[in-house]
Design a protein around this motif. Structure first.
Motif, short mmCIF file in Angstrom:
data_model
loop_
_atom_site.label_atom_id
_atom_site.label_comp_id
_atom_site.label_asym_id
_atom_site.label_seq_id
_atom_site.Cartn_x
_atom_site.Cartn_y
_atom_site.Cartn_z
N ILE A 6 41.78 38.18 31.84
CA ILE A 6 42.86 38.20 32.70
C ILE A 6 43.92 39.27 32.24
O ILE A 6 44.70 40.16 32.81
CB ILE A 6 43.12 37.35 33.36
N GLU A 7 44.38 38.84 30.95
CA GLU A 7 45.46 39.51 30.37
C GLU A 7 45.36 40.82 29.99
O GLU A 7 46.19 41.70 30.26
CB GLU A 7 45.62 38.91 28.89
N GLU A 8 43.88 41.31 29.88
CA GLU A 8 43.82 43.02 29.57
C GLU A 8 43.84 43.29 30.75
O GLU A 8 44.40 44.46 30.79
CB GLU A 8 42.24 42.71 28.77
N VAL A 9 43.44 42.90 31.99
CA VAL A 9 43.61 43.91 33.16
C VAL A 9 44.92 43.47 33.95
O VAL A 9 45.09 44.36 35.16
CB VAL A 9 42.19 43.61 34.16
N ALA A 10 45.58 42.78 33.42
CA ALA A 10 46.75 42.30 34.56
C ALA A 10 47.57 43.44 34.75
O ALA A 10 48.31 43.79 35.60
CB ALA A 10 47.69 41.19 33.77
N SER A 11 47.73 44.36 33.68
CA SER A 11 48.58 45.48 33.61
C SER A 11 47.85 46.63 34.66
O SER A 11 48.44 47.64 35.06
CB SER A 11 48.85 46.10 32.46
N LEU A 12 46.68 46.56 34.86
CA LEU A 12 45.96 47.54 35.44
C LEU A 12 45.92 47.20 37.12
O LEU A 12 45.78 48.31 38.02
CB LEU A 12 44.39 47.75 35.10
N ILE A 13 45.43 46.19 37.57
CA ILE A 13 45.22 45.74 38.67
C ILE A 13 46.59 45.82 39.64
O ILE A 13 47.31 45.44 39.37
CB ILE A 13 44.39 44.58 38.89
N GLU A 14 46.10 46.14 41.10
CA GLU A 14 47.10 46.25 41.98
C GLU A 14 47.27 45.01 42.89
O GLU A 14 48.35 44.51 43.10
CB GLU A 14 47.15 47.43 42.64
N ASP A 15 46.12 44.74 43.14
CA ASP A 15 45.95 43.35 44.01
C ASP A 15 44.99 42.55 43.48
O ASP A 15 44.03 42.87 42.62
CB ASP A 15 45.19 43.98 45.56
N VAL A 16 44.92 41.39 43.89
CA VAL A 16 44.00 40.40 43.13
C VAL A 16 43.55 39.56 44.32
O VAL A 16 43.88 39.19 45.31
CB VAL A 16 45.31 39.34 42.16
N VAL A 17 42.13 39.06 43.93
CA VAL A 17 41.36 38.16 44.86
C VAL A 17 41.12 36.97 43.86
O VAL A 17 40.39 37.30 43.06
CB VAL A 17 40.26 38.74 45.42
N VAL A 18 41.71 35.75 44.29
CA VAL A 18 41.29 34.66 43.26
C VAL A 18 40.27 33.79 44.14
O VAL A 18 40.57 33.27 45.01
CB VAL A 18 42.42 33.94 42.78
N ILE A 19 39.09 33.67 43.43
CA ILE A 19 37.90 33.02 44.04
C ILE A 19 37.79 31.59 43.24
O ILE A 19 37.85 31.61 42.00
CB ILE A 19 36.67 33.49 43.85
N HIS A 20 37.69 30.50 43.87
CA HIS A 20 37.38 29.24 43.32
C HIS A 20 36.58 28.31 43.98
O HIS A 20 36.82 28.23 45.31
CB HIS A 20 38.81 28.46 43.19
N LYS A 21 35.31 27.88 43.49
CA LYS A 21 34.43 27.13 43.86
C LYS A 21 34.02 27.81 45.28
O LYS A 21 33.92 27.32 46.22
CB LYS A 21 34.88 25.73 44.29
N GLY A 22 33.75 28.92 45.40
CA GLY A 22 33.29 29.65 46.33
C GLY A 22 34.30 29.93 47.55
O GLY A 22 33.77 30.55 48.55
#
Lengths: 282, 257
Positions: free
Chosen positions: A188-204
């Motif tokens: 996550i740390e590496e892509v944090a500066s790249l991504i504009e939007d985030v989708v967090v999935i947890h347990k489906g």
């Protein structure tokens, strides 16, 4: 123009891999698909590209269902962890065939990128090491020129130099011709500066979806001596606390009131990786 | 676009296998004929004897069945990787099987004709008979008609065999571990032991009524299906279509593993 995932569910035996997942992936954005191991990220990407079937729900690409639809499927390219190329196929043959299937595939760019990564184009795809297998798939994914590129663990086995080259190339391609990129990763740390939007999935299930900036602006970090921090946190919505010796860092939801900040405490923004850990931890 | 690429990929994927197969057949034929010539000359047998070669159609049938067995997993994964739908993959695979069956049917018959022609011209007494010629000698007619009918017969037979091979591999792909073991061991066991056991049970407990039923119903159906050339070709095409339908039912719900 978007990929719309509507109320998608998928189970593997007793395991509910996706539970009524609804996500919209808009045109020309870089998404981070984040989740712990087994959260359902790869399953979601496989459902998106019609490789596996959901038990319920639907997936549409630019308004068209993906199920058995060449036109919708042609708009996406999934770089998956699994190698789907024939055993005897060489890298250069894979480039040639990709051009047959995706006419917009930029062969010249692919050859140049392969050279930059020092990828042996005469090697058989199945004989490549983990890192070079990722490089091969990344090279195809970055050259394919489809409106939607889905990257499942794109930097698996890549060393720091190659990862840096990949991120730079991705940004350069995106700048030249914006397209939708979905990066499913643990780093996550590496892509944090790249991504504009985030989708967090947890347990489906989708835990959070939205702009990365909005997500990070929903809270703040306060750091300082333990006693002062604990006093400051009273009555606040605390996500979590890290302590190191006499120092403490607390992650708090809400807007910080800088005027009432006790002396000795420091305020900073939330860190995406930390926020992710707090959101998906026990 | 996807259909063209998918068809091209599958056809080109087969080209070496087909080429090597015919190279082996050619070498075997040459070797056999050289052996026969040397044997007949050493035994002082003159050209009055006829050496009949056959079995190529059958060999091609086995070959295309095995090709069918080997042409699913890789092409399925590769197709999905390249955004090809299962429907397009199915249709292009059918087209590939059809084109390969037609090509091999044609080459097989050309081979038979050339060997027979060479035999006539060299007065060596060589002859090569296709399966069609052996099964339906009365339907051969003139050489042009015979050639054409033999090619069509070969096409029907090879298409059926290709689809059957594809169905077997797809069935195994779809089955779970237990299913694979049950089908893999169960079907041969059933064929080896099942029929004798059924016959014994029929004799012991059913008064050979099952055999009578077979003779009264199954045998006439088989006789009708394969008695004449058109019936046989039609029956082979129906079987090919049934296997194709089975292939589609298995493919439409297949997932990448």
């Amino acid at each position: 123009m978007s990929i719309v995932i509507n109320q998608v569910s998928k189970s593997f035996g007793p395991v509910r891999a996706l539970n009524r997942v609804s996500v919209t992936l808009e045109e020309g954005k870089i998404y981070g698909l984040l989740g712990r191991n087994g959260a359902g990220k790869s399953t979601l990407l496989n459902v998106l590209t019609d490789r596996i079937f959901p038990e319920e729900g639907s997936v549409t690409v630019d308004g068209e269902p993906v199920r058995d639809n060449d036109r919708a499927l042609s708009k996406m390219y999934l770089m998956s962890e699994k190698n789907c190329y024939p055993e005897s196929m060489r890298v250069k043959e894979a480039f040639r065939w990709t051009k047959e299937f995706y006419p917009d595939f930029d062969q010249e760019f692919a050859w140049n990128l392969a050279a930059a990564f020092e990828l042996n184009t005469n090697a058989k795809v199945n004989k490549l090491s983990t890192g070079y297998s990722s490089i091969f798939k990344l090279t195809v994914a970055l050259s394919v020129n489809t409106p939607y590129v889905l990257l499942d663990e794109p930097v698996l086995g890549l060393d720091a130099n190659h990862r840096d080259l990949f991120y730079r190339t991705l940004l350069s391609r995106y700048t030249q011709r914006p397209f939708t990129v979905v990066i499913s990763t643990h780093l996550i740390e590496e892509v944090a500066s790249l991504i504009e939007d985030v989708v967090v999935i947890h347990k489906g299930e989708v835990l959070r979806q939205g702009s990365c900036q909005d997500l990070l602006s929903q809270g703040y970090t306060v750091t300082g001596p333990k006693g002062l921090v604990e006093e400051y946190l009273k009555g606040k919505n605390v996500l979590g606390v890290d302590a190191l010796g006499g120092l403490e860092s607390a992650y708090v939801l809400g807007e910080p009131d800088r005027s009432s900040l006790p002396q000795g405490l420091e305020l900073s923004g939330l860190d995406l990786q930390k926020l992710f850990i707090l959101m998906t931890g026990k | 676009m996807k259909a063209k690429a998918c068809f091209l990929y599958q056809i080109l994927d087969l080209r070496w296998a087909v080429l090597i197969y015919y190279l082996v057949i050619f070498c075997l034929t040459l070797l056999t004929n050289i052996s026969v010539i040397s044997m007949t000359s050493s035994l002082s047998i003159n050209g009055e004897h006829t050496v009949i070669m056959s079995g190529l159609t059958f060999a091609s049938g086995i070959f295309i069945f095995i090709v069918g067995l080997n042409s699913f997993t890789e092409s399925f994964r590769f197709a999905l990787q390249n955004g090809v739908s299962r429907r397009t993959l199915f249709l292009t695979r059918l087209a590939t099987a059809g084109a390969t069956a037609l090509f091999m049917g044609l080459v097989d018959q050309l081979f038979h004709s050339l060997v027979s022609l060479a035999g006539q011209n060299l007065s060596s007494g060589w002859m090569s008979l296709s399966l069609f010629q052996q099964l339906y000698p009365q339907a051969w007619g003139n050489p042009v008609q015979g050639f054409f009918l033999s090619v069509v017969f070969g096409f029907c037979l090879l298409l059926f065999m290709a689809n059957a091979g594809y169905a077997v591999v797809m069935l195994f792909y779809r089955l779970n571990k237990l299913g694979k073991v049950l089908v893999g061991a169960g079907v041969p066991a059933l064929l080896i032991f099942g029929i004798p056991v059924l016959k014994a049970l029929d004799s012991l407990y059913f008064g050979e009524r099952l055999r009578a039923f077979g003779n009264a119903v199954v045998q006439p159906v088989l006789d009708f299906a394969f008695h004449t050339v058109p019936n046989c070709m039609f029956s082979l095409l129906v079987l090919a279509a049934l296997f194709a339908l089975f292939d589609w039912l298995l493919l439409r719900r297949a997932i990448v593993r």
